[in-house]
Design an enzyme around this catalytic site. Structure first.
Site, PDB file in Angstrom:
ATOM      1  N   ARG A 172       0.568  -1.229  -0.207  1.00 28.01           N
ATOM      2  CA  ARG A 172       0.049   0.003   0.029  1.00 28.01           C
ATOM      3  C   ARG A 172       1.038   1.249   0.138  1.00 28.01           C
ATOM      4  NH1 ARG A 172      -4.884  -1.574   3.950  1.00 28.01           N
ATOM      5  NH2 ARG A 172      -6.542  -2.263   2.410  1.00 28.01           N
ATOM      6  N   LYS A 333     -16.899 -18.378   3.814  1.00 29.31           N
ATOM      7  CA  LYS A 333     -18.412 -18.304   3.832  1.00 29.31           C
ATOM      8  C   LYS A 333     -19.271 -17.808   2.665  1.00 29.31           C
ATOM      9  CE  LYS A 333     -18.404 -18.228   8.781  1.00 29.31           C
ATOM     10  NZ  LYS A 333     -18.720 -17.260  10.155  1.00 29.31           N
ATOM     11  N   GLY A 489      -7.766  -8.872  -0.594  1.00 27.73           N
ATOM     12  CA  GLY A 489      -7.698  -9.789   0.319  1.00 27.73           C
ATOM     13  C   GLY A 489      -6.789 -11.036   0.335  1.00 27.73           C
ATOM     14  N   GLY A 512     -12.132  -4.822   1.917  1.00 27.50           N
ATOM     15  CA  GLY A 512     -13.630  -4.383   2.005  1.00 27.50           C
ATOM     16  C   GLY A 512     -14.102  -3.233   0.654  1.00 27.50           C
TER      17      GLY A 512
HETATM   18  N1  LIG Z   1     -12.697 -25.269   2.727  1.00 26.06           N
HETATM   19  C1  LIG Z   1     -12.420 -24.404   3.580  1.00 26.06           C
HETATM   20  N2  LIG Z   1     -12.825 -24.585   5.049  1.00 26.06           N
HETATM   21  C2  LIG Z   1     -12.567 -23.479   5.976  1.00 26.06           C
HETATM   22  N3  LIG Z   1     -11.960 -22.286   5.603  1.00 26.06           N
HETATM   23  C3  LIG Z   1     -11.636 -22.112   4.268  1.00 26.06           C
HETATM   24  C4  LIG Z   1     -11.996 -23.061   3.266  1.00 26.06           C
HETATM   25  N4  LIG Z   1     -11.285 -22.430   2.235  1.00 26.06           N
HETATM   26  C5  LIG Z   1     -10.988 -21.424   2.479  1.00 26.06           C
HETATM   27  N5  LIG Z   1     -11.001 -21.184   3.708  1.00 26.06           N
HETATM   28  C6  LIG Z   1     -10.479 -19.798   4.453  1.00 26.06           C
HETATM   29  O1  LIG Z   1     -11.122 -18.721   3.964  1.00 26.06           O
HETATM   30  C7  LIG Z   1     -10.663 -17.691   4.318  1.00 26.06           C
HETATM   31  C8  LIG Z   1     -10.572 -16.364   3.397  1.00 26.06           C
HETATM   32  O2  LIG Z   1     -11.941 -16.277   3.413  1.00 26.06           O
HETATM   33  P1  LIG Z   1     -12.546 -14.903   2.948  1.00 26.06           P
HETATM   34  O3  LIG Z   1     -13.933 -14.848   2.972  1.00 26.06           O
HETATM   35  O4  LIG Z   1     -11.950 -13.971   4.116  1.00 26.06           O
HETATM   36  O5  LIG Z   1     -11.924 -14.386   1.712  1.00 26.06           O
HETATM   37  P2  LIG Z   1     -11.288 -13.214   1.091  1.00 26.06           P
HETATM   38  O6  LIG Z   1     -12.101 -12.887   0.134  1.00 26.06           O
HETATM   39  O7  LIG Z   1      -9.993 -13.481   0.715  1.00 26.06           O
HETATM   40  O8  LIG Z   1     -11.302 -12.250   2.222  1.00 26.06           O
HETATM   41  P3  LIG Z   1     -11.250 -10.664   2.124  1.00 26.06           P
HETATM   42  O9  LIG Z   1     -10.935 -10.394   0.639  1.00 26.06           O
HETATM   43  O10 LIG Z   1     -12.320  -9.932   2.923  1.00 26.06           O
HETATM   44  O11 LIG Z   1      -9.691 -10.450   2.936  1.00 26.06           O
HETATM   45  C9  LIG Z   1      -8.907 -17.973   4.475  1.00 26.06           C
HETATM   46  O12 LIG Z   1      -8.361 -17.923   5.838  1.00 26.06           O
HETATM   47  C10 LIG Z   1      -9.247 -19.718   4.060  1.00 26.06           C
HETATM   48  O13 LIG Z   1      -8.331 -20.407   4.946  1.00 26.06           O
HETATM   49  O1  LIG Z   2      -7.590  -2.476   5.584  1.00 26.97           O
HETATM   50  C1  LIG Z   2      -8.492  -2.103   4.915  1.00 26.97           C
HETATM   51  O2  LIG Z   2      -9.475  -2.868   4.724  1.00 26.97           O
HETATM   52  C2  LIG Z   2      -8.723  -0.663   4.890  1.00 26.97           C
HETATM   53  O3  LIG Z   2      -7.517   0.076   5.379  1.00 26.97           O
HETATM   54  C3  LIG Z   2      -9.877  -0.063   5.545  1.00 26.97           C
HETATM   55  O4  LIG Z   2      -9.712  -0.212   7.077  1.00 26.97           O
HETATM   56  P1  LIG Z   2     -10.968  -0.512   7.852  1.00 26.97           P
HETATM   57  O5  LIG Z   2     -11.669  -1.819   7.588  1.00 26.97           O
HETATM   58  O6  LIG Z   2     -10.441  -0.465   9.546  1.00 26.97           O
HETATM   59  O7  LIG Z   2     -11.846   0.648   7.702  1.00 26.97           O
END
Ligand SMILES: Nc1ncnc2c1ncn2[C@@H]1O[C@H](COP(=O)(O)OP(=O)(O)OP(=O)(O)O)[C@@H](O)[C@H]1O
Ligand SMILES: O=C(O)[C@H](O)COP(=O)(O)O
Length: 542
Positions: A172, A333, A489, A512
């Site tokens: 970042r 999820k 993420g 987010g």
């Molecule tokens: N089969 C599974 N069972 C349990 N957990 C799982 C499985 N597959 C993936 N995960 C978990 O899902 C998590 C990621 O989910 P999340 O919904 O946060 O995804 P993301 O889109 O990358 O999130 P964000 O963008 O909000 O950081 C990881 O920590 C991973 O270990």
């Molecule tokens: O890491 C993030 O997703 C941004 O910096 C926003 O942070 P926040 O979820 O604490 O508002």
């Protein structure tokens, strides 16, 4: 060096020696990766054309296919008689002509975009300028508008720090640099602001002080750090700031008024500066004082280069994709991805699902899932989403096999089973090799791919294979000119772990924020910025 991809077919060069200065492709797809020392002229009669030049002009012309042209530091002239043009130049003019199709032109730092769609009236409705161009950019401001001006720059410098306050991922910070450099090169005084973490009041471990050395190194001048973000001491530091200087304010979230978007606090922040640049894409989904409130007191309020690029890809390329368009959605999820899946179902041709959410879909279809992650209250939702995909003609693929484990641990015993045969007491933690092959085959046909969420518990090496396979496939597709977008993420972490981040078309710096944008939500930090004025010249015939 100049290179043609394996798929390039009959690419020829006017000279047998590299670097080349002239490519003509009567039949095959033209893909030129880097022309170091000559202007680039590319002609393709019947195939897509991908032109990229770090340091010279690009002249790209295709009679009947798409043009993707990127020039880091020179002018770009693109002409396609009947197909889309995607043109991007970091610092120079773009001249784009398309007789009857869309033009997506983004110049990061020129005063204005030059869009010329030379269309027949009947095809005018197809011409669109993507949303990145809809907001005024820092690149739209003339040197005179910046020289000697105090510019409040909101960046998202919310980087991870270890216990010893070392930055463990500086992505970042690096992403914020182009806007800051542009401002200092134009003689502006940069007042840099960010949050870090979610402090409750003044909390030393959330100070922005540990960021100063890295910022100084990347920007190339000593960054001055304030101990506060408002007040008389800060005002003194601003008054002492030379043209081209950078002052980093302390964490804005040390004031509870920041997250409350308190107008009086926003006015105090704004009083430090003459104009506002928002480059904090990762925080653009928050209507906070430094992301939204300040725009009420500072004019102009414009977008930074990073914010523009994020919108260009996560909104522009996703809303108006080159097809076939595939979306890969994973993560833990289904409940946290409902909005994204529903929104993408409106836009994509292929939807690949992985991660923990698949077990809710399996169970909804009557399959046994052992002790896998299931959201019992979302079974109906899963059934509805499957039906929606069918009704919309979206090819929704669930993994056909899974890697199961006897416990949730890195050293668990594991085996591969069909998704119809998960035994009791075992949990699915990754997609299996058949699924990887099916997903890869589906992706092979695509021109745009967006990925959000890992395919399995990639934090454990044993269950990272599916996620890493997707990262590798997207890297391969990027090399063939497919637009690949990683939506923030954990998928970004996976792409970085595999070491293929650099080849993707776009890696989002937002978690987010990218999810909300993909869900089709309006981001308050973007919405509050001034509108751009694009120059669009239409003529009736070529
Ligand atoms: N089969 C599974 N069972 C349990 N957990 C799982 C499985 N597959 C993936 N995960 C978990 O899902 C998590 C990621 O989910 P999340 O919904 O946060 O995804 P993301 O889109 O990358 O999130 P964000 O963008 O909000 O950081 C990881 O920590 C991973 O270990
Ligand atoms: O890491 C993030 O997703 C941004 O910096 C926003 O942070 P926040 O979820 O604490 O508002």
């Amino acid at each position: 060096m100049a290179a043609a991809s394996a798929a390039a077919g009959s690419l020829t060069s006017s000279s047998n020696k590299l670097p080349c200065r002239f490519f003509r492709s009567p039949r095959g797809l033209g893909f030129a990766d880097s022309i170091a020392s000559h202007d680039f002229h590319a002609l393709s009669a019947s195939h897509d054309l991908h032109a990229r030049s770090a340091s010279h002009d690009i002249h790209a012309r295709s009679a009947s296919h798409d043009i993707h042209a990127f020039s880091a530091s020179h002018d770009l002239h693109a002409r396609s008689a009947s197909h889309d043009i995607h043109a991007r130049s970091a610092s120079h003019d773009i001249h784009a002509f398309s007789a009857s199709h869309d033009i997506h032109a983004v110049s990061a730092s020129r005063p204005q975009f030059l869009f010329r769609s030379i269309s027949k009236p009947s095809s005018m409705s197809r011409r669109r300028v993507i949303s990145a161009a809809a907001k005024k950019s820092v690149g739209d401001l003339s040197p005179a508008e910046l020289k000697g001006k105090k510019v409040f720059v909101r960046a998202d410098l919310n980087v991870p720090l270890d216990d010893a306050q070392n930055i463990t991922d500086d992505t970042r910070i690096r992403a914020a640099v182009p806007t800051i450099k542009h401002l200092i090169q134009n003689g502006a005084k940069v007042i840099l602001s960010s949050h870090l973490g979610r402090p409750k009041g003044v909390t030393p471990k959330y100070s922005l002080a540990p960021l100063v050395p890295r910022l100084t190194e990347l920007i190339g001048i000593q960054v001055v750090k304030a101990d506060d973000c408002i007040g008389p001491e800060v005002e003194k530091l601003v008054a002492a700031l030379p043209d081209g200087g950078v002052l980093l304010l302390e964490n804005v979230r040390f004031y509870k008024e920041e997250e409350k978007n308190d107008p009086a606090f926003a006015e105090k922040l704004a009083s430090l500066a003459d104009l506002y640049v928002n480059d904090a894409f990762g925080t653009a989904h928050r209507a906070h004082a430094s992301t939204e409130g300040v725009t009420k007191f500072l004019k102009p309020s414009v977008a930074g280069f990073l914010l523009q690029k994020e919108l260009d890809y996560l909104d522009g390329a996703v809303s108006n994709p080159k097809r076939p368009f595939a979306a890969i959605v994973g993560g833990s999820k289904v409940s946290s991805k409902i909005g994204v899946i529903e929104s993408l179902l409106e836009k994509c041709d292929i939807l690949l699902l992985g991660g923990g959410m698949i077990f809710t879909f399996y169970k909804a279809q009557g399959l046994s899932v052992g002790s896998s992650l299931v959201e019992e209250d979302k079974l109906d939702l899963a059934t509805t989403l499957l039906a929606k995909a069918k009704a919309k003609g979206v090819s929704l693929l669930l993994p056909t096999d899974v890697v199961i484990a006897d416990k949730f641990a890195p050293d668990a015993n594991s085996k591969i089973v069909p998704s119809t045969a998960i035994p009791d007491g075992w949990m699915g933690l990754d997609i299996g090799p058949d699924s990887v092959k099916t997903f890869n085959d589906a992706l092979e046909t695509t021109k745009t791919v967006i990925w959000n969420g890992p395919m399995g518990v990639f934090e454990f090496d044993k269950f990272a294979v599916g996620t890493e396979a997707v990262a590798k496939k997207l890297a391969e597709l990027s090399g063939k000119g497919v637009t690949t977008i990683i939506g923030g993420g954990d998928s970004v972490a996976a792409v970085e772990k595999v070491g293929v981040a650099d080849v993707m078309s776009h890696i989002s710096t937002g978690g987010g924020a990218s999810l909300e944008l993909l869900e089709g939500k309006i981001l308050p930090g973007v919405d509050a910025l001034d509108e751009a004025v694009a120059v669009v010249v239409l003529r009736s015939r070529l």
